[in-house]
Write a protein that holds these residues in place. Structure first.
Motif, PDB file in Angstrom:
ATOM      1  N   ARG A   1      26.371 -19.242   7.885  1.00 48.71           N
ATOM      2  CA  ARG A   1      25.209 -20.012   7.420  1.00 48.71           C
ATOM      3  C   ARG A   1      24.992 -21.259   8.267  1.00 48.71           C
ATOM      4  O   ARG A   1      23.870 -21.630   8.568  1.00 48.71           O
ATOM      5  CB  ARG A   1      25.404 -20.396   5.955  1.00 48.71           C
ATOM      6  CG  ARG A   1      25.455 -19.172   5.050  1.00 48.71           C
ATOM      7  CD  ARG A   1      25.873 -19.535   3.647  1.00 48.71           C
ATOM      8  NE  ARG A   1      27.188 -20.187   3.646  1.00 48.71           N
ATOM      9  CZ  ARG A   1      27.790 -20.642   2.552  1.00 48.71           C
ATOM     10  NH1 ARG A   1      27.186 -20.541   1.380  1.00 48.71           N
ATOM     11  NH2 ARG A   1      28.973 -21.197   2.623  1.00 48.71           N
ATOM     12  N   ASN A   2      26.107 -21.901   8.658  1.00 49.48           N
ATOM     13  CA  ASN A   2      25.971 -23.116   9.480  1.00 49.48           C
ATOM     14  C   ASN A   2      25.375 -22.808  10.845  1.00 49.48           C
ATOM     15  O   ASN A   2      24.726 -23.647  11.457  1.00 49.48           O
ATOM     16  CB  ASN A   2      27.344 -23.759   9.717  1.00 49.48           C
ATOM     17  CG  ASN A   2      28.081 -24.023   8.429  1.00 49.48           C
ATOM     18  OD1 ASN A   2      28.387 -23.083   7.696  1.00 49.48           O
ATOM     19  ND2 ASN A   2      28.350 -25.270   8.142  1.00 49.48           N
ATOM     20  N   ILE A   3      25.665 -21.586  11.320  1.00 46.55           N
ATOM     21  CA  ILE A   3      25.190 -21.233  12.662  1.00 46.55           C
ATOM     22  C   ILE A   3      23.670 -21.307  12.722  1.00 46.55           C
ATOM     23  O   ILE A   3      23.095 -21.870  13.661  1.00 46.55           O
ATOM     24  CB  ILE A   3      25.658 -19.810  13.044  1.00 46.55           C
ATOM     25  CG1 ILE A   3      27.175 -19.771  13.150  1.00 46.55           C
ATOM     26  CG2 ILE A   3      25.033 -19.376  14.362  1.00 46.55           C
ATOM     27  CD1 ILE A   3      27.744 -18.372  13.300  1.00 46.55           C
ATOM     28  N   ILE A   4      23.027 -20.738  11.708  1.00 47.03           N
ATOM     29  CA  ILE A   4      21.561 -20.719  11.718  1.00 47.03           C
ATOM     30  C   ILE A   4      21.029 -22.159  11.678  1.00 47.03           C
ATOM     31  O   ILE A   4      20.125 -22.511  12.434  1.00 47.03           O
ATOM     32  CB  ILE A   4      21.026 -19.894  10.524  1.00 47.03           C
ATOM     33  CG1 ILE A   4      21.610 -18.474  10.562  1.00 47.03           C
ATOM     34  CG2 ILE A   4      19.503 -19.855  10.527  1.00 47.03           C
ATOM     35  CD1 ILE A   4      21.329 -17.695  11.825  1.00 47.03           C
ATOM     36  N   ASP A   5      21.616 -22.976  10.818  1.00 49.25           N
ATOM     37  CA  ASP A   5      21.187 -24.385  10.747  1.00 49.25           C
ATOM     38  C   ASP A   5      21.331 -25.057  12.112  1.00 49.25           C
ATOM     39  O   ASP A   5      20.439 -25.753  12.588  1.00 49.25           O
ATOM     40  CB  ASP A   5      22.033 -25.167   9.728  1.00 49.25           C
ATOM     41  CG  ASP A   5      21.927 -24.591   8.322  1.00 49.25           C
ATOM     42  OD1 ASP A   5      20.948 -23.854   8.067  1.00 49.25           O
ATOM     43  OD2 ASP A   5      22.820 -24.853   7.502  1.00 49.25           O
ATOM     44  N   GLN A   6      22.485 -24.837  12.724  1.00 46.30           N
ATOM     45  CA  GLN A   6      22.774 -25.469  14.009  1.00 46.30           C
ATOM     46  C   GLN A   6      21.768 -25.032  15.077  1.00 46.30           C
ATOM     47  O   GLN A   6      21.241 -25.843  15.830  1.00 46.30           O
ATOM     48  CB  GLN A   6      24.208 -25.106  14.440  1.00 46.30           C
ATOM     49  CG  GLN A   6      24.650 -25.733  15.753  1.00 46.30           C
ATOM     50  CD  GLN A   6      24.658 -27.248  15.680  1.00 46.30           C
ATOM     51  OE1 GLN A   6      24.890 -27.838  14.631  1.00 46.30           O
ATOM     52  NE2 GLN A   6      24.363 -27.877  16.806  1.00 46.30           N
ATOM     53  N   CYS A   7      21.517 -23.733  15.118  1.00 47.40           N
ATOM     54  CA  CYS A   7      20.624 -23.208  16.160  1.00 47.40           C
ATOM     55  C   CYS A   7      19.190 -23.710  15.955  1.00 47.40           C
ATOM     56  O   CYS A   7      18.509 -24.047  16.920  1.00 47.40           O
ATOM     57  CB  CYS A   7      20.656 -21.687  16.184  1.00 47.40           C
ATOM     58  SG  CYS A   7      22.272 -21.074  16.697  1.00 47.40           S
ATOM     59  N   VAL A   8      18.750 -23.746  14.719  1.00 47.94           N
ATOM     60  CA  VAL A   8      17.397 -24.244  14.458  1.00 47.94           C
ATOM     61  C   VAL A   8      17.293 -25.715  14.880  1.00 47.94           C
ATOM     62  O   VAL A   8      16.320 -26.130  15.501  1.00 47.94           O
ATOM     63  CB  VAL A   8      17.022 -24.051  12.971  1.00 47.94           C
ATOM     64  CG1 VAL A   8      15.776 -24.852  12.624  1.00 47.94           C
ATOM     65  CG2 VAL A   8      16.801 -22.573  12.686  1.00 47.94           C
TER      66      VAL A   8
ATOM     67  N   GLN B   1      20.641 -30.242   8.710  1.00 49.83           N
ATOM     68  CA  GLN B   1      19.985 -29.845   7.463  1.00 49.83           C
ATOM     69  C   GLN B   1      19.764 -28.339   7.438  1.00 49.83           C
ATOM     70  O   GLN B   1      19.796 -27.679   8.476  1.00 49.83           O
ATOM     71  CB  GLN B   1      18.652 -30.574   7.337  1.00 49.83           C
ATOM     72  CG  GLN B   1      17.659 -30.177   8.424  1.00 49.83           C
ATOM     73  CD  GLN B   1      16.312 -30.806   8.235  1.00 49.83           C
ATOM     74  OE1 GLN B   1      16.081 -31.504   7.289  1.00 49.83           O
ATOM     75  NE2 GLN B   1      15.408 -30.548   9.162  1.00 49.83           N
ATOM     76  N   ASP B   2      19.511 -27.825   6.258  1.00 47.17           N
ATOM     77  CA  ASP B   2      19.304 -26.394   6.124  1.00 47.17           C
ATOM     78  C   ASP B   2      18.161 -25.927   7.016  1.00 47.17           C
ATOM     79  O   ASP B   2      17.148 -26.612   7.162  1.00 47.17           O
ATOM     80  CB  ASP B   2      18.994 -26.055   4.661  1.00 47.17           C
ATOM     81  CG  ASP B   2      18.896 -24.553   4.472  1.00 47.17           C
ATOM     82  OD1 ASP B   2      19.963 -23.932   4.290  1.00 47.17           O
ATOM     83  OD2 ASP B   2      17.777 -24.008   4.541  1.00 47.17           O
ATOM     84  N   ALA B   3      18.358 -24.747   7.580  1.00 49.79           N
ATOM     85  CA  ALA B   3      17.403 -24.248   8.572  1.00 49.79           C
ATOM     86  C   ALA B   3      15.988 -24.128   8.022  1.00 49.79           C
ATOM     87  O   ALA B   3      15.020 -24.231   8.760  1.00 49.79           O
ATOM     88  CB  ALA B   3      17.878 -22.900   9.087  1.00 49.79           C
TER      89      ALA B   3
END
Lengths: 637, 221, 257
Positions: free
Chosen positions: A121-128, C138-140
C-alpha cells in the motif's frame, strides 16, 4: 551454512511492525560514515539507493547499462499489485498475502509474503507522490484492473508501461540524490566479483566498460539488485544484457543460491521466427480474455488457419480446463502449448506455436471493441510478424520470463554472507515456486523503498567494522582473479563465437530444464553442460582489446557464468522430485497431467553452497512452516 | 540581472526575444506595406503620406531608433543562436535526411542575411539616396517619382522581387514558429497560428512585389 | 535479401572514425534490424574482424538503449518505432544502408555506433524529479487528478530517453526530451512546488552540456519512437518564462535554532 531465517516472533500481522521497532537505528550524523554499494539500478536497486542516499548514507550505485533508467524493470507491462481495496471488492492485506502464497504453490515464507502485502500500500502512495502517472478514472482517482490468480481488482497500471513509469519514478528519486551528492552513480560499470573480508562483504570489483579498467570499491555493505537469470535460456523476454554474473560471483564467494530451478514461462509470447532470433517479445496475458487458443487436431497440418474447419480444431485449454478455459494460469497454459507442439500439432515455422484466435470475439463485439482493448498489442504484433491479427489468428508460444529462484536471504534480506544484501528478482524470497502477474514490480519496490532502509541500519548498528581499503590483500587477490579471468577470455583465440556457446547452452536448458523436466533429461544436461563449458574455455573467440569498450568480452564473461550456473539449475531441478509452480517434473503429475506437489519431502527452500570449481555443490534446506495457511492443491478445472 | 541572464543568456529565453522582435518587425513590415500600397492611389496621396511621415520629426527618429534596436536584437540573437546550433554538431552526418523540417525553416539564416543586405540597399536606394542616379535625379519630396524612377530599372526591380520572396519565406516559418517559441500552443489556437505564417507571407509577397512589377509593366507611371 | 551497409567505425572516443562498407548477405526479412547486425557481426568475427559495437538491451522498444541513424533517420524509416523493433522487411534487396551514430557535441562517440548519453542523465539530475522522501506520503487517492491531466502527463512521461530527438534535430537540440519531463511534472500537482526551480535548472544544464537550440522544425517529433508531441516544448517554454520572471535568486541558507 547458517540458514537462520530470523523471522520475528509474534503473530503474523505484527511481525514487521514489531521488528521495525526492535531494530536498531543509526544516528543521522553517523550515517555518512557508512559506505553502501548498490549493484543494479532497476526498481529494487534504484529505490534502495535513492532511499539510503536520502537517509544520509554514502551510496555508490553501479549499473552496466549506459544509464540507470535502462534497467529491465522498465519493460514490465501489466501493472503492480497493492492491497488498497480502492474498488471495495473485498481486497485486504491478508487476501493479497494468501493469493501470493497460493500462487507461489506454497513454497515461500509466510512472514516475508505478509510483509510484502503490508507495504504494497505504501508503494502506491510513494509512487504517486513522485509524480508517477498511474491510470485514473474520470473522478480523478486511481483506476485498477484485475490480473491472473486473483479475484479482486488490485492491479495499478500505467497503460501497458507500468514498469517504465515506476522505474522512471525510482530513477527520478535516484537523480535527486545524485544531485544532492549522496549517491554517486557509476553507469557502464559491471560488477565482476564481491570482496569478502573476515567473513563480511566489504566491497566489489568492477570493470569500467568504456575504458576496460578493473577497480575495487570498498563499503560497509553490498546490496545486490542485479535481477534474474532468465537469459541462461539464451532466448527469453529478458533484455540482452540481463545476466547472472553478480549473483553467481557472490555465490562462488559463499552466498547460498536458493531454488534455482524455479523459472516462470510466460504463455503468450511471439514465437521464434528463425535462428537469427535474439530475444522473445511478450504479449500481455490480458489477450487471453478474448482470444481462444487452438491447434489443428491433425498432426503436421500444413493448411492455413482459415482452411481448417471448426470441427478439425482442438481448443485444448477449453477442453482440458472447462471452468477456467483460456484463462488457466501461466504455468498450465504454457505446458499445454508445449504438449500440443510436442505432439506435432504446432503451427507456424518449425511447428513451435499455437493459435490465439480473436475471430469469435470480433464477431461478437466487433473489430472496434477489440481494437480499443488491444489495439497497441495488435499493432506491435503486426510490426514484428507482418501478419494482421484481425484477419488471421495470432501465433503464440511460451517463453522464459521471470526467475523465482535467487540468492538466499533472511527476513532482513541479508544473504548468509554478513553485509551482503540481495533485493528484487535477484533474491529468492517472496514468490515461492511461481510468481503472480503484477507482483514483481511490487516486490522490487517493497525491498528497496520499505525493507532495506530499516534492516540495513540494524546491521550497521550491531556490527563493528575494521577499516578496509583497496590495497588490502583480500581486495588485491580478488582483483587479480578478475583480471586474470578477463585476460584469459581474450587469450583463448579459438574458433567459436560467444553467442554460439550461449545459444547451445540455451537449447540444452530449454529442452531439458524448460517447461517440463525429467530425470534422464536433466542427467543428460548435467553431463553436457560441463563439456560445453570446457569447450568454451578452449575454443571461444573474443576479439578486441581489454582496455577498450569491448562488447564481446562483456558477453563472454556473462556466458561463462551462465555455463556454470546452468549446471546448478539442472541439479536443483533434478533433486526436487516433485512438481510445483514453475517446476514441472513429468514423473510427478496426476493422471490428468497436473502438477503433483510433495509437501512431506520438499516443503523447503533448497539452498546450494558452492564447494569449489569442479566439486559438486552441497544442498542445504530451509524448512518452510505454514502457521497461517493450509497447504492445498491448486485446481483450475 | 538574473532575469536578463535567463532571458538573453539562455537559448529558450533568447528564442523568445527573437520571436517577439520578429513579430514586431512583421508588424512594421505590414504597416510599411499598407503605406506603400498608397502608390496605387496616385502621386498626390502617396507623396502626402510620405510628407506626413516626415513631418513627425522627432517621433519619427524615436521610431526609427526603436526599430533599429529591435532589428539589432533580432539579428544579433538569431546569429548567436545559429552559431551555437552549428557548434552543437561539429561532425555532420554522412547521409542526412529531412523528415519534417520545411524548406523555409531550414534557410532562415540565409533568407535573413539576404534581407539584411536588401535593407541596406533599400535604405541607400530610397532613404539616403546614394545607390541610384535615376532616383537621385528626382527631388526628395517626390517620393512617388522616386519609386517610379527606381523600379523602372528591371535589375533593381528583379532584386526587390527576389528580396520579397526571401522575406515571404522568412515570415512563412518565422511567424508561425514565433508562437511555439512563446509557448502559445493549443489545439484550438493552432489552426490560426499555424496558418498565420503562410498567410502573412503571401500577403507581404504579393503586396510588395506588385509595386515594382506594376512599374515595369507600366500600370503605374 | 542482400544489403550493402555503410557503417561508421571508430575505435574509441579519441580516434577518428570513418565509413566502412560491410556486405550483409542472405538477410531474413523477418529479422529485426539489430538481429541483422548480430548476423553481420558473427560473420565479421569469423573473418577475424572486430564486430560492430552498438547499444541495445531490451529489444522491445522501451529501454531506450538502441540508437542508430539509418539512412539519415534516427531509428530508421518506420514512424514511431525504435531500431530494435524495425524489421528488415522495410528494406529492399540491393539497397545501400547508411548506419551512423547519433551526432552531437554533447553525445560524443565512444566506439563505432555507441555514444555517451550521460549528458541526458545530468539534465535529469539537475531537476527532473519531485523531492519526496521515501516514507509515509499521504494516501495516493487523497489528491484526485483530473483524467485529462493524468493522460496528458502520461503522454509526456512515455519518453524513453533514447536521444533520437537530439540526433534528428538540425541543431542537435534535445528539447523534446527535456520538455517531456518538465511538462509531465508541470501538469501534475505533485510537481508544482518545484516547477520554477526544475525548469530553470534543466534548461540551464541543457545549455551547459553544449546542445543546440530549438528552431521549431519538429524533426524531433518525426523521429521520436514514442510519438511525443512538440506541444510539450511549448509548455516548457511557458514554464521557463514563468520561472524566469517569478523565481527569486537563492538566498544564503541559515541553520535552525
Amino acid at each position: 551454512m547458517n540458514l537462520d531465517s530470523k523471522i520475528p516472533s509474534g503473530p503474523l500481522e505484527e511481525k514487521w511492525e514489531k521488528h521495525k521497532f526492535e531494530m536498531k537505528l543509526v544516528n543521522p550524523a553517523n550515517r555518512r560514515k557508512y559506505d553502501v554499494i548498490v549493484v543494479g539500478s532497476g526498481l529494487a536497486g534504484a529505490s534502495a539507493a535513492a532511499t539510503l542516499g536520502g537517509h544520509g548514507y554514502n551510496v555508490k550505485c553501479f549499473c552496466f547499462q549506459d544509464s540507470p533508467r535502462r534497467a529491465h524493470s522498465i519493460a514490465a507491462q501489466g501493472g503492480i499489485n497493492a492491497a488498497k481495496n480502492y474498488q471495495g471488492d473485498g481486497d485486504s492485506v491478508h487476501r493479497l498475502f494468501y493469493d501470493t502464497i497460493k500462487g507461489g504453490d506454497f513454497r515461500a515464507r509466510e512472514a516475508n509474503v505478509h510483509r510484502l502485502a503490508e507495504v504494497s500500500r505504501n508503494i502506491i502512495d510513494q509512487c504517486v507522490a513522485q509524480g508517477v502517472p498511474f491510470a485514473r478514472d474520470y473522478g480523478g482517482l486511481l483506476d485498477n484492473r484485475s490480473f491472473g490468480g486473483a479475484q479482486v481488482s488490485r492491479t495499478f497500471y500505467a497503460r501497458g508501461q507500468t514498469g517504465q513509469q515506476l522505474l522512471l519514478g525510482a530513477y527520478s528519486a535516484l537523480n535527486r540524490e545524485i544531485n544532492r551528492g549522496s549517491v554517486k552513480m557509476y553507469s557502464r560499470t559491471e560488477m565482476l566479483d564481491v570482496v569478502v573480508v573476515d567473513g563480511k562483504a566489504r566491497g566489489i570489483i568492477v570493470r569500467n566498460l568504456i575504458t576496460g579498467e578493473i577497480t575495487a570499491h570498498t563499503a560497509h555493505a553490498v546490496i545486490l539488485a542485479s535481477g534474474g537469470y532468465g537469459n541462461v535460456f539464451y532466448l527469453s523476454t529478458n533484455a540482452k544484457g540481463c545476466n547472472v554474473t553478480a549473483t553467481w560471483r557472490a555465490h562462488k564467494r559463499g552466498a547460498g543460491f536458493a531454488n534455482p530451478c524455479y523459472t516462470q514461462i510466460h504463455p503468450t509470447c511471439i514465437p521464434v521466427s528463425g535462428d537469427y532470433q535474439s530475444k522473445l517479445t511478450l504479449m500481455s496475458e490480458s489477450l487471453r480474455n478474448d482470444g481462444r487458443v487452438w491447434v489443428p487436431k491433425k498432426q503436421n497440418d500444413k493448411r492455413t488457419a482459415a482452411e481448417i474447419p471448426e470441427s478439425e480444431r482442438d481448443y485444448y485449454l477449453e477442453r482440458k480446463y472447462p471452468s477456467y478455459g483460456n484463462l488457466a494460469p501461466r504455468d498450465i497454459a504454457s505446458r499445454s502449448a508445449k504438449e500440443a507442439c510436442d505432439s506435432g500439432r504446432g503451427v507456424g515455422p518449425g511447428g513451435l506455436g499455437v493459435y490465439l484466435d480473436f475471430a469469435d470475439s470480433i464477431k461478437r463485439l466487433g473489430e472496434d471493441a477489440i481494437k480499443k482493448r488491444y489495439g497497441n498489442l495488435f499493432h506491435m504484433y503486426q510490426k514484428i510478424t507482418a501478419e494482421n491479427p484481425y484477419k488471421t489468428p495470432m501465433r503464440i508460444y511460451p517463453a522464459v520470463h521471470y526467475t523465482m529462484g535467487g540468492l538466499w536471504v533472511d527476513y532482513n534480506l541479508m544473504s548468509n554472507i554478513p553485509g551482503l544484501f540481495v533485493l528484487g528478482e535477484a533474491n529468492f524470497s517472496d514468490h515461492g515456486a511461481n510468481r503472480l502477474g503484477a507482483s514483481a514490480l511490487m516486490q522490487g519496490l517493497a525491498d528497496g523503498y520499505f525493507v532495506i532502509p530499516f534492516t540495513l541500519p540494524n546491521y550497521f548498528a550491531n556490527e563493528k567494522f575494521e577499516p578496509v581499503n583497496e590495497s588490502d590483500p583480500a581486495f588485491k587477490q580478488t582483483l587479480d582473479e578478475v583480471q586474470t579471468r578477463t585476460t584469459k577470455l581474450l587469450s583463448i583465440k579459438g574458433n567459436r563465437s560467444v553467442d554460439s556457446f550461449h545459444k547451445e547452452l540455451g537449447k540444452i536448458m530449454w529442452d531439458k530444464c524448460g517447461m517440463a523436466r525429467d530425470k534422464s533429461g536433466l542427467e543428460e544436461a548435467i553431463k553436457k553442460i560441463p563439456q560445453l563449458r570446457e569447450e568454451f574455455w578452449q575454443n571461444v573467440k573474443v576479439l578486441g582489446d581489454e582496455k577498450d569498450l569491448n562488447q564481446s568480452l562483456e558477453r563472454a564473461g556473462r556466458v561463462a557464468d551462465f555455463l556454470e550456473f546452468g549446471e546448478l539449475m539442472c541439479r536443483d531441478a533434478l533433486h526436487r522430485e516433485e512438481s510445483c509452480g514453475g517446476h514441472f517434473r513429468t514423473e510427478h503429475q496426476t493422471e490428468d497431467g497436473e502438477a503433483k506437489r510433495n509437501d512431506d519431502k520438499f516443503c523447503y527452500a533448497g539452498v546450494w553452497e558452492f564447494k569449489g570449481d569442479g566439486k559438486p555443490s552441497e544442498l542445504h534446506k530451509e524448512n518452510l512452516t505454514f502457521e497461517n495457511v493450509k497447504l492445498a492443491t491448486r485446481s483450475y478445472k | 540581472m538574473a532575469l536578463c541572464d535567463r532571458i538573453i543568456g539562455n537559448g529558450v529565453g533568447a528564442k523568445a526575444v527573437v520571436a517577439i522582435t520578429g513579430l514586431m518587425l512583421t508588424g512594421f513590415v505590414m504597416a510599411h506595406l499598407s503605406g506603400n500600397l498608397l502608390v496605387f492611389a496616385g502621386p498626390e496621396a502617396f507623396n502626402k503620406y510620405a510628407a506626413g511621415l516626415k513631418s513627425l520629426g522627432g517621433i519619427l527618429w524615436v521610431a526609427r531608433l526603436g526599430l533599429l534596436g529591435i532589428f539589432i536584437l533580432h539579428l544579433g540573437l538569431a546569429i548567436r543562436l545559429n552559431l551555437e546550433n552549428k557548434a552543437a554538431r561539429p561532425q555532420k552526418y554522412v547521409n542526412e535526411a529531412t523528415m519534417e523540417a520545411t524548406f523555409a525553416s531550414r534557410y532562415m539564416v540565409q533568407t535573413g542575411l539576404l534581407l539584411f543586405a536588401f535593407i541596406i540597399y533599400h535604405l541607400a536606394h530610397y532613404t539616403f539616396r546614394v545607390a541610384s542616379d535615376d532616383v537621385n535625379a528626382v527631388p526628395a519630396e517626390d517620393v512617388y517619382g522616386m519609386v517610379i524612377a527606381g523600379f523602372s530599372n528591371p535589375i533593381v526591380s528583379g532584386f526587390y522581387v527576389l528580396a520579397m520572396a526571401a522575406l515571404a519565406m522568412h515570415l512563412k516559418h518565422g511567424v508561425s514558429s514565433a508562437f511555439q517559441s512563446l509557448g502559445i500552443y493549443h489545439p484550438n489556437l493552432n489552426v490560426v497560428t499555424q496558418k498565420l505564417g503562410p498567410i502573412i507571407a503571401a500577403i507581404v509577397f504579393v503586396g510588395f512585389a506588385s509595386i515594382p512589377v506594376s512599374v515595369l509593366m507600366g500600370c503605374i507611371k | 535479401m542482400d544489403l550493402t551497409l555503410h557503417v561508421w567505425r571508430q575505435k574509441n572516443s579519441k580516434s577518428d572514425g570513418h565509413m566502412e562498407i560491410v556486405e550483409a548477405k542472405d538477410v531474413s526479412e523477418h529479422s529485426s534490424f539489430l538481429e541483422m547486425l548480430d548476423v553481420v557481426n558473427e560473420n565479421l568475427l569469423g573473418q577475424g574482424k572486430e564486430p560492430i559495437a552498438f547499444d541495445h538491451d531490451c529489444r522491445e522498444g522501451i529501454c531506450g538503449a538502441c540508437s542508430l541513424v539509418i539512412n539519415g533517420e534516427p531509428h530508421g524509416p518506420e514512424y514511431g518505432t525504435t531500431t530494435c523493433q524495425l524489421h528488415m522487411r522495410s528494406f529492399k534487396s540491393g539497397q545501400h544502408v547508411y548506419i551512423e551514430p547519433w551526432r552531437a557535441r554533447a553525445l560524443p562517440v565512444l566506439k563505432d555506433l555507441i555514444v555517451d548519453r550521460t549528458s541526458f542523465d545530468r539534465i535529469q539530475q539537475a531537476g527532473g524529479f519531485v523531492s519526496s522522501n521515501t516514507g509515509s506520503p499521504q494516501d495516493a487517492n487523497a489528491l484526485p487528478i483530473p483524467k485529462p491531466d493524468a493522460d496528458k502527463a502520461f503522454d509526456a512521461a512515455v519518453c524513453i530517453g533514447c536521444g533520437a530527438c537530439a540526433a534528428a534535430c538540425k541543431n542537435a537540440s534535445p528539447m523534446l526530451f527535456v520538455a517531456a519531463k518538465v511538462s509531465q511534472l508541470a501538469i501534475l500537482p505533485q510537481g508544482k512546488p518545484e516547477r520554477e526551480r526544475r525548469v530553470l535548472a534543466m534548461v540551464d544544464q541543457m545549455k551547459k552540456e553544449g546542445f543546440g537550440n530549438c528552431t521549431n522544425q519538429y524533426e524531433c517529433e518525426a523521429a521520436c519512437p514514442k510519438e511525443i508531441s512538440v506541444e510539450h516544448i511549448a509548455r516548457m517554454n511557458r514554464e521557463y518564462f514563468r520561472a524566469a520572471i517569478l523565481e527569486e535568486p537563492e538566498k544564503q541558507g541559515h541553520g535552525g535554532d
